[in-house]
Write a protein that holds these residues in place. Structure first.
Motif, PDB file in Angstrom:
ATOM      1  N   ARG A   1      65.667  47.583  -7.405  1.00  0.00           N
ATOM      2  CA  ARG A   1      65.069  48.402  -8.465  1.00  0.00           C
ATOM      3  C   ARG A   1      66.068  48.718  -9.585  1.00  0.00           C
ATOM      4  O   ARG A   1      66.084  49.821 -10.120  1.00  0.00           O
ATOM      5  CB  ARG A   1      64.500  49.688  -7.893  1.00  0.00           C
TER       6      ARG A   1
ATOM      7  N   THR B   1      67.890  51.477 -16.100  1.00  0.00           N
ATOM      8  CA  THR B   1      66.840  52.293 -15.523  1.00  0.00           C
ATOM      9  C   THR B   1      66.526  53.457 -16.444  1.00  0.00           C
ATOM     10  O   THR B   1      67.369  54.308 -16.687  1.00  0.00           O
ATOM     11  CB  THR B   1      67.281  52.831 -14.142  1.00  0.00           C
TER      12      THR B   1
ATOM     13  N   GLN C   1      64.086  49.613 -14.492  1.00  0.00           N
ATOM     14  CA  GLN C   1      62.863  50.409 -14.550  1.00  0.00           C
ATOM     15  C   GLN C   1      62.647  50.800 -16.002  1.00  0.00           C
ATOM     16  O   GLN C   1      63.566  51.274 -16.657  1.00  0.00           O
ATOM     17  CB  GLN C   1      62.974  51.670 -13.699  1.00  0.00           C
TER      18      GLN C   1
END
Length: 169
Positions: A54, A130, A57
């Motif tokens: 991840r 992110t 984002q």
């Protein structure tokens, strides 16, 4: 408009956690190869962020505000190369899709490589990999902090029990 310290802001409200469905806790990386290849080609990098962990984002789509000084962080040659890659040649289609060197008219009309690029605009303009959800982003003005009611927001807030303040979700 944007405060002085804010150089970039997405206008859409659909926050995307790449490769993972936050509402279900399931992680799938169906676009891993495409994303890594595009990242390396666009940024001229030998490495790319990981979708599995991840690392990236952001918000979907290509509606955003960016200040002039952020645009000027990269040389004109970067933008010329990106325009050529995404808009003036079939190079991105050949690089991103593991088929023979062939692009159908529907592929070109769908602008499929540009669909992958929507998740890296913020990085192009100097933001971290992110981005926080907009309602938690201290750099955004109040009018931009409106929350798009998404299942992911409810899950992240621990409010995905089905009933919120007497309302059935």
């Amino acid at each position: 408009f944007l405060p002085e310290e804010t150089g970039f802001a997405h206008l859409s409200h659909n926050h995307v956690v790449h490769g993972c469905n936050g509402a279900r806790g399931l992680c799938k990386t169906t676009h891993k190869h495409d994303f890594e290849k595009m990242w390396k080609d666009v940024f001229g990098s030998s490495i790319a962020p990981s979708l599995e962990t991840r690392d990236v984002q952001a918000y979907c789509c290509v509606q955003f505000l960016v200040k002039r000084d952020r645009i000027r962080l990269r040389p004109r040659s970067f933008y010329s190369r990106a325009l050529h890659y995404f808009g003036e040649s079939l190079e991105s289609y050949y690089a991103l899709f593991p088929a023979p060197r062939f692009a159908r008219a529907t592929d070109i009309l769908s602008r499929a490589p540009c669909q992958h690029a929507m998740f890296i605009w913020h990085v192009m303009f100097g933001e971290p990999l992110t981005l926080p959800r907009r309602h938690l982003d201290r750099s955004l003005p109040l009018f931009m902090k409106l929350v798009n009611i998404e299942v992911e927001v409810l899950a992240e807030s621990g409010l995905d029990t089905g009933v919120i303040d007497g309302w059935v979700a």
